[in-house]
Design a protein around this motif. Structure first.
Motif, PDB file in Angstrom:
ATOM      1  N   GLU A  72       0.882  -1.075   0.354  1.00 50.78           N
ATOM      2  CA  GLU A  72      -0.049   0.191  -0.034  1.00 50.78           C
ATOM      3  C   GLU A  72       0.736   1.484  -0.073  1.00 50.78           C
ATOM      4  OE1 GLU A  72      -3.523  -1.992   2.633  1.00 50.78           O
ATOM      5  OE2 GLU A  72      -2.178  -1.343   3.713  1.00 50.78           O
ATOM      6  N   LYS A  73       1.807   1.460   0.835  1.00 50.84           N
ATOM      7  CA  LYS A  73       2.667   2.677   0.848  1.00 50.84           C
ATOM      8  C   LYS A  73       2.888   2.779  -0.281  1.00 50.84           C
ATOM      9  CE  LYS A  73       4.137   2.870   5.228  1.00 50.84           C
ATOM     10  NZ  LYS A  73       5.296   1.905   6.191  1.00 50.84           N
ATOM     11  N   LYS A  74       4.257   1.590  -1.537  1.00 43.01           N
ATOM     12  CA  LYS A  74       4.586   1.290  -2.275  1.00 43.01           C
ATOM     13  C   LYS A  74       3.315   2.719  -3.685  1.00 43.01           C
ATOM     14  CE  LYS A  74       6.212  -1.635  -5.778  1.00 43.01           C
ATOM     15  NZ  LYS A  74       7.193  -0.603  -6.219  1.00 43.01           N
ATOM     16  N   ILE A  75       2.103   1.831  -3.512  1.00 39.65           N
ATOM     17  CA  ILE A  75       0.969   2.116  -4.970  1.00 39.65           C
ATOM     18  C   ILE A  75       1.542   3.982  -4.311  1.00 39.65           C
ATOM     19  CG2 ILE A  75      -1.196   2.221  -4.623  1.00 39.65           C
ATOM     20  CD1 ILE A  75      -1.220  -0.838  -4.312  1.00 39.65           C
ATOM     21  N   GLN A  76       0.820   4.446  -2.699  1.00 40.69           N
ATOM     22  CA  GLN A  76       0.475   5.660  -2.310  1.00 40.69           C
ATOM     23  C   GLN A  76       2.208   5.969  -3.293  1.00 40.69           C
ATOM     24  OE1 GLN A  76      -1.478   7.346  -0.855  1.00 40.69           O
ATOM     25  NE2 GLN A  76      -2.776   5.587  -1.360  1.00 40.69           N
ATOM     26  N   LEU A  77       2.993   6.231  -2.896  1.00 39.84           N
ATOM     27  CA  LEU A  77       4.237   6.605  -3.362  1.00 39.84           C
ATOM     28  C   LEU A  77       4.365   6.622  -4.614  1.00 39.84           C
ATOM     29  CD1 LEU A  77       7.407   7.148  -2.106  1.00 39.84           C
ATOM     30  CD2 LEU A  77       8.217   5.068  -2.693  1.00 39.84           C
ATOM     31  N   GLU A  78       4.503   5.726  -5.530  1.00 38.01           N
ATOM     32  CA  GLU A  78       4.588   5.932  -6.822  1.00 38.01           C
ATOM     33  C   GLU A  78       2.546   6.816  -7.225  1.00 38.01           C
ATOM     34  OE1 GLU A  78       3.638   1.907  -8.689  1.00 38.01           O
ATOM     35  OE2 GLU A  78       5.956   1.559  -7.931  1.00 38.01           O
ATOM     36  N   SER A  79       2.523   6.644  -6.890  1.00 41.99           N
ATOM     37  CA  SER A  79       0.896   7.681  -7.384  1.00 41.99           C
ATOM     38  C   SER A  79       1.243   9.345  -6.725  1.00 41.99           C
ATOM     39  CB  SER A  79      -0.306   7.250  -6.766  1.00 41.99           C
ATOM     40  OG  SER A  79      -0.298   6.005  -7.253  1.00 41.99           O
ATOM     41  N   MET A  80       1.726   9.482  -5.451  1.00 39.84           N
ATOM     42  CA  MET A  80       2.714  10.443  -5.078  1.00 39.84           C
ATOM     43  C   MET A  80       2.979  11.720  -5.932  1.00 39.84           C
ATOM     44  SD  MET A  80       1.714  10.604  -1.107  1.00 39.84           S
ATOM     45  CE  MET A  80       2.624   9.371  -0.971  1.00 39.84           C
ATOM     46  N   GLY A  81       4.509  10.377  -6.297  1.00 42.34           N
ATOM     47  CA  GLY A  81       5.411  10.709  -7.367  1.00 42.34           C
ATOM     48  C   GLY A  81       4.768  11.549  -8.525  1.00 42.34           C
ATOM     49  N   LEU A  82       4.609  10.932  -9.441  1.00 43.37           N
ATOM     50  CA  LEU A  82       3.159  10.676  -9.826  1.00 43.37           C
ATOM     51  C   LEU A  82       3.023  12.455 -10.535  1.00 43.37           C
ATOM     52  CD1 LEU A  82       2.500   7.392 -12.418  1.00 43.37           C
ATOM     53  CD2 LEU A  82       3.804   9.380 -13.116  1.00 43.37           C
ATOM     54  N   THR A  83       1.795  12.286  -9.183  1.00 42.78           N
ATOM     55  CA  THR A  83       1.148  13.004  -9.255  1.00 42.78           C
ATOM     56  C   THR A  83       1.889  14.086  -9.573  1.00 42.78           C
ATOM     57  OG1 THR A  83      -0.460  12.410  -8.722  1.00 42.78           O
ATOM     58  CG2 THR A  83      -1.022  14.669  -7.971  1.00 42.78           C
ATOM     59  N   LEU A  84       2.813  14.489  -8.211  1.00 46.55           N
ATOM     60  CA  LEU A  84       3.829  15.607  -8.601  1.00 46.55           C
ATOM     61  C   LEU A  84       4.239  16.588  -9.063  1.00 46.55           C
ATOM     62  CD1 LEU A  84       5.705  17.842  -6.085  1.00 46.55           C
ATOM     63  CD2 LEU A  84       6.852  15.778  -5.228  1.00 46.55           C
ATOM     64  N   GLY A  85       4.366  15.243  -9.906  1.00 47.48           N
ATOM     65  CA  GLY A  85       5.504  14.889 -11.479  1.00 47.48           C
ATOM     66  C   GLY A  85       4.691  15.912 -12.324  1.00 47.48           C
ATOM     67  N   LEU A  86       3.683  15.507 -12.958  1.00 47.58           N
ATOM     68  CA  LEU A  86       2.775  15.647 -13.886  1.00 47.58           C
ATOM     69  C   LEU A  86       2.069  17.351 -13.531  1.00 47.58           C
ATOM     70  CD1 LEU A  86       0.731  12.705 -14.562  1.00 47.58           C
ATOM     71  CD2 LEU A  86       2.263  13.666 -15.960  1.00 47.58           C
ATOM     72  N   THR A  87       1.827  17.034 -11.565  1.00 47.79           N
ATOM     73  CA  THR A  87       1.369  18.724 -11.512  1.00 47.79           C
ATOM     74  C   THR A  87       1.986  19.906 -11.998  1.00 47.79           C
ATOM     75  OG1 THR A  87       0.241  17.716  -9.886  1.00 47.79           O
ATOM     76  CG2 THR A  87       0.142  20.240  -9.934  1.00 47.79           C
ATOM     77  N   LEU A  88       4.034  19.314 -11.289  1.00 46.04           N
ATOM     78  CA  LEU A  88       4.868  20.152 -11.578  1.00 46.04           C
ATOM     79  C   LEU A  88       5.207  20.863 -13.346  1.00 46.04           C
ATOM     80  CD1 LEU A  88       6.718  21.442 -10.463  1.00 46.04           C
ATOM     81  CD2 LEU A  88       8.663  19.999 -11.272  1.00 46.04           C
ATOM     82  N   VAL A  89       4.789  19.498 -13.812  1.00 43.01           N
ATOM     83  CA  VAL A  89       5.235  20.307 -15.813  1.00 43.01           C
ATOM     84  C   VAL A  89       3.220  20.868 -16.291  1.00 43.01           C
ATOM     85  CG1 VAL A  89       5.442  18.820 -18.007  1.00 43.01           C
ATOM     86  CG2 VAL A  89       6.403  17.711 -15.839  1.00 43.01           C
ATOM     87  N   VAL A  90       2.691  20.764 -15.928  1.00 42.07           N
ATOM     88  CA  VAL A  90       1.579  20.694 -16.293  1.00 42.07           C
ATOM     89  C   VAL A  90       0.904  22.294 -15.629  1.00 42.07           C
ATOM     90  CG1 VAL A  90      -1.186  20.234 -16.668  1.00 42.07           C
ATOM     91  CG2 VAL A  90       0.283  18.030 -16.839  1.00 42.07           C
ATOM     92  N   GLY A  91       1.381  22.725 -14.383  1.00 45.97           N
ATOM     93  CA  GLY A  91       1.035  23.704 -13.631  1.00 45.97           C
ATOM     94  C   GLY A  91       2.007  24.865 -14.739  1.00 45.97           C
ATOM     95  N   LEU A  92       3.439  24.443 -14.376  1.00 49.86           N
ATOM     96  CA  LEU A  92       4.830  25.304 -15.067  1.00 49.86           C
ATOM     97  C   LEU A  92       3.882  25.548 -16.620  1.00 49.86           C
ATOM     98  CD1 LEU A  92       7.841  24.140 -13.747  1.00 49.86           C
ATOM     99  CD2 LEU A  92       5.815  26.386 -13.529  1.00 49.86           C
TER     100      LEU A  92
END
Lengths: 132, 67
Positions: A72-92
């Motif tokens: 569950e931690k792995k799933i959360q980590l991967e999801s949060m990492g992807l969300t952070l990266g995509l938000t950074l790219v799309v947000g900018l």
């Protein structure tokens, strides 16, 4: 107390903190104009309460994460990492569209919040399906 | 990593939920380990092996072809 019960308790706590945070935020914005007529000290007080409840939500989320098992931690980590990266790219990119007037409206932070929420939910769904 | 959890669980007549409760993980995690979609941590692997009363290498085998 069994691990399952602790997990359920942590989830309920997080839900209570999250709804309280959303509630106080809505109350703050609505009340500023409609309830206390823009009084700065009341707004400041509500803003302080908003931040305190927001911090409570973060602590509750951390507690929930700490109690998850390794998958569950792995799933959360991967999801949060992807969300952070995509938000950074799309947000900018979205911000650049506003600066260069490619879009006729202002780039609001609300869009970013919505994007993060949808992205996080989709990632959690995909990762959960991938491992189950 | 290959494992014999499904066979060992059947021999002991345990459900995935029983094993999950005994090891302290979720049922989905046991399912993912059984299907070899997820490699458990060493502590979890040791707990599983201990539960079946076997050495860890009798439950988990490293798959050299995966390299």
């Amino acid at each position: 107390m069994k691990n399952k019960d602790i997990r359920r308790r942590n989830l309920v706590r997080l839900a209570v903190w999250t709804f309280s945070w959303v509630g106080i935020k809505a109350f703050l914005v609505f009340g500023h104009e409609s309830l206390w007529g823009g009084l700065a000290w009341v707004t400041s007080l509500m803003l302080l309460l908003d931040v305190v409840i927001g911090l409570g939500m973060v602590v509750a989320y951390r507690r929930l994460l700490m109690n998850l098992d390794e998958l569950e931690k792995k799933i959360q980590l991967e999801s949060m990492g992807l969300t952070l990266g995509l938000t950074l790219v799309v947000g900018l990119a979205y911000s650049a569209m506003d600066i260069t007037n490619l879009i006729p409206w202002d780039a609001e932070i609300g869009f970013l919040m919505q994007f993060m929420a949808v992205c996080y939910m989709v990632c959690i769904f995909i990762n959960t399906r991938r491992y189950c | 990593m290959k494992n014999r959890i499904r066979v060992l669980r059947a021999e002991k007549n345990l459900t995935q939920g029983d094993l999950a409760d005994a090891v302290g993980v979720s049922r989905q995690t046991i399912n993912a380990i059984e299907k070899e979609k997820f490699d458990p941590s060493l502590p979890t692997a040791f707990r599983i092996a201990k539960l079946f009363g076997l050495p860890i290498e009798a439950v988990f085998q490293y798959d050299m072809t995966g390299d």
